[in-house]
Motif scaffolding. Sequence first.
Motif, short mmCIF file in Angstrom:
data_model
loop_
_atom_site.label_atom_id
_atom_site.label_comp_id
_atom_site.label_asym_id
_atom_site.label_seq_id
_atom_site.Cartn_x
_atom_site.Cartn_y
_atom_site.Cartn_z
N UNK A 531 0.85 -1.21 0.00
CA UNK A 531 0.00 0.00 0.00
C UNK A 531 0.88 1.25 0.00
N UNK A 532 1.90 1.25 0.84
CA UNK A 532 2.82 2.39 0.91
C UNK A 532 3.58 2.56 -0.41
N UNK A 533 3.99 1.45 -1.04
CA UNK A 533 4.73 1.51 -2.30
C UNK A 533 3.90 2.17 -3.40
N UNK A 534 2.58 2.04 -3.29
CA UNK A 534 1.69 2.62 -4.30
C UNK A 534 1.09 3.95 -3.84
N UNK A 535 1.71 4.54 -2.82
CA UNK A 535 1.31 5.88 -2.39
C UNK A 535 0.06 5.93 -1.54
N UNK A 536 -0.38 4.79 -1.01
CA UNK A 536 -1.58 4.77 -0.20
C UNK A 536 -1.33 5.29 1.21
N UNK A 537 -2.36 5.87 1.82
CA UNK A 537 -2.26 6.38 3.20
C UNK A 537 -2.81 5.29 4.13
N UNK A 538 -1.95 4.71 4.95
CA UNK A 538 -2.37 3.63 5.84
C UNK A 538 -1.47 3.65 7.07
N UNK A 539 -2.00 3.18 8.20
CA UNK A 539 -1.22 3.10 9.44
C UNK A 539 -1.11 1.64 9.87
N UNK A 540 -0.14 1.39 10.73
CA UNK A 540 0.02 0.03 11.27
C UNK A 540 -1.25 -0.42 11.99
N UNK A 541 -1.88 0.51 12.72
CA UNK A 541 -3.05 0.18 13.51
C UNK A 541 -4.21 -0.25 12.62
N UNK A 542 -4.40 0.47 11.50
CA UNK A 542 -5.50 0.13 10.59
C UNK A 542 -5.32 -1.27 10.01
N UNK A 543 -4.11 -1.57 9.57
CA UNK A 543 -3.85 -2.89 8.99
C UNK A 543 -3.97 -3.97 10.07
N UNK A 544 -3.47 -3.66 11.26
CA UNK A 544 -3.51 -4.62 12.35
C UNK A 544 -4.94 -5.04 12.68
N UNK A 545 -5.85 -4.08 12.71
CA UNK A 545 -7.26 -4.38 13.01
C UNK A 545 -7.87 -5.28 11.93
N UNK A 546 -7.47 -5.04 10.70
CA UNK A 546 -8.03 -5.82 9.59
C UNK A 546 -7.59 -7.29 9.68
N UNK A 547 -6.39 -7.55 10.17
CA UNK A 547 -5.85 -8.90 10.20
C UNK A 547 -5.93 -9.55 11.60
N UNK A 548 -6.40 -8.80 12.59
CA UNK A 548 -6.55 -9.37 13.92
C UNK A 548 -5.24 -9.60 14.65
N UNK A 553 3.26 -6.01 15.96
CA UNK A 553 3.58 -7.17 15.12
C UNK A 553 3.71 -6.74 13.66
N UNK A 554 2.76 -5.97 13.18
CA UNK A 554 2.82 -5.48 11.80
C UNK A 554 4.09 -4.66 11.59
N UNK A 555 4.39 -3.79 12.54
CA UNK A 555 5.57 -2.94 12.44
C UNK A 555 6.85 -3.78 12.38
N UNK A 556 6.93 -4.79 13.25
CA UNK A 556 8.15 -5.61 13.31
C UNK A 556 8.35 -6.39 12.02
N UNK A 557 7.28 -7.03 11.51
CA UNK A 557 7.41 -7.81 10.29
C UNK A 557 7.67 -6.91 9.08
N UNK A 558 7.03 -5.76 9.06
CA UNK A 558 7.24 -4.84 7.94
C UNK A 558 8.68 -4.34 7.91
N UNK A 559 9.23 -4.04 9.08
CA UNK A 559 10.62 -3.58 9.14
C UNK A 559 11.57 -4.69 8.70
N UNK A 560 11.21 -5.93 9.03
CA UNK A 560 12.06 -7.06 8.62
C UNK A 560 12.07 -7.20 7.10
N UNK A 561 10.91 -7.17 6.48
CA UNK A 561 10.83 -7.29 5.02
C UNK A 561 11.53 -6.09 4.36
N UNK A 562 11.29 -4.91 4.92
CA UNK A 562 11.87 -3.67 4.39
C UNK A 562 13.39 -3.75 4.39
N UNK A 563 13.97 -4.23 5.49
CA UNK A 563 15.44 -4.26 5.60
C UNK A 563 16.06 -5.29 4.67
N UNK A 564 15.39 -6.44 4.50
CA UNK A 564 15.94 -7.50 3.64
C UNK A 564 15.85 -7.13 2.17
#
Length: 569
Positions: A531-548, A553-564
Amino acid sequence: MKEINLRAEDLQHKVIPIHMDANFFFERAVRSLDRYHYDKALKYFRKAVEYEPENPVNHCNMAGILSEMGDYEGSNAVLTNILEHVEPSMTECYFYMANNYANMDNFEEAERAIVTYLEQDTEGQFLEEAEEIIDLLEYELDRPAKLVRIKSREGMIEHDQARALMEEGKFAQAVEMLESIVQQSPDFLAARNNLALAYYYMGLFHRAKETIGQVLELEQGNLHGLCNLAIFYQHEGNTKALEHLLDTLSITVPFHQEHVFKLATTMGILGRHEEAYGHFRRLLKDEEVNEDPSLYHYTAVAAFNSARYMEAKRWWNYLLKMDPQSAIPKFYLAQLEQVLVHHKKYPKLSYQYHLPFEEQLKRWEQDEEGMSEEIKHNPLIRSSFFWALRYGDTGTKLQVIRALSWIADDEVKETLSAFLQEPDQEALLKEAAKQVLIEMGVAVPGDCIDAAAEVSVTSEQRPAVMRLPEWKGTWQGVVDQTLQHMDLSMERERKNNVQNLWTAFLGKLYPDTPLIRQPEGWSAALDYLTTKMHGGAVTYQEVAQRYGVSASTVSRYARRIHSVCSLKE
């Protein structure tokens, strides 16, 4: 002198009759043996056999005397007669025959006899001695003994295998094996106790408690069963039953060292550290087990948890002398110094014989969220991570650096920044520390960023998909879950990016790909990043609620993928 004349009827009343029976000759034989009169003893045992030819014990005694006299062939002839004509079920005769053959240097026949004994004897009366004979025969024959099974230990080997499976965390396999053992040997209480524990670890609490009930029905005072029941009471919060049982256990003084150890560890788990300390102290007086370094650690932990700090120091110092290369006593002595000098407060220590961070790394595989929170708030665990970063080996330091990225607070920033300044640290470790600092938004020297970018470029030279010789269903499940949660009207390019980003991430890490314990977290991270790569406005909290899942957790996994995957590039 006056002559005394006795009448026949008077003699009848004066003479004491002797009852000649097997017992009479047996007692005479034993008396002769005590005086080392083997010839007489043999004569009396032969008379006992004449009076009771159907009694195999008399025959056995006669065989024993012949063996003592060096007549090994004669002894074996008697033993063979017992097995063929008197009492075929008297399997100990094979053990005696094996001894005779060994004394005759007839090692092949000795092996045949001892193997027969072990494969047929149900009681195991001479099990230890038989194992010594096996060792001797293997040496003399220069090959392993032709032993297939040990009748008296039937189920024991499988039981040991099941325990090993439990230690590896393979509880389902252990349950299958233990259920089979219990079905074949219903009185094998050790197997039932371990079956109850395996059920417990699998979350089958009702079956675990039911199995312990079966143990205690068969043997009301079974200590292992009572200790396991106490753990179960604590699990279900049955305080009243637990206190009643603990009152019983607290006044129990077991004799066997295995029972002492079980009671000591149970008391420690249940917070009765005074009682645990007393039992561990008893074990330290036992010469058979007091050479085990871990026992000194358990004793020190029980002393520490019961505020006996000087005693704890004493036992960890003993451990340090026994195992000077181990980091465990050094670490705990350093923490104890914080308590004694700086009056620092620590929670109760675990009885596990390892450093606290090692247990946390194991738990991370199951619960990243809960573990990272515990690291943040438990000072002992935090200090153990920093200790391992300084004194651990290369593999341990890499694990710790990765774990510190989950905490990501100011203390971690300061620690890793100082780590980069240490000249003796390996380049690989510094590179890992730099990457964590970059993820945390800490500015590092320009040459460090260039080096990190160089690593990314090197990884990028090979297509990610080419580095994946297999594609696991759990990996595809992460992608599928992400696509299910995304808007159906979302452009095809963004959906393709989900698959490509996930494939690139796994490809760069392969074969060290992460265990997918929480697929929802990874799916949420992919959703957030694309979503961020395509210029979308989204927060960790919003995505977290959608996936339960949680925002952290979202922040940690996203940072891991981002760094690799170096998404900024």
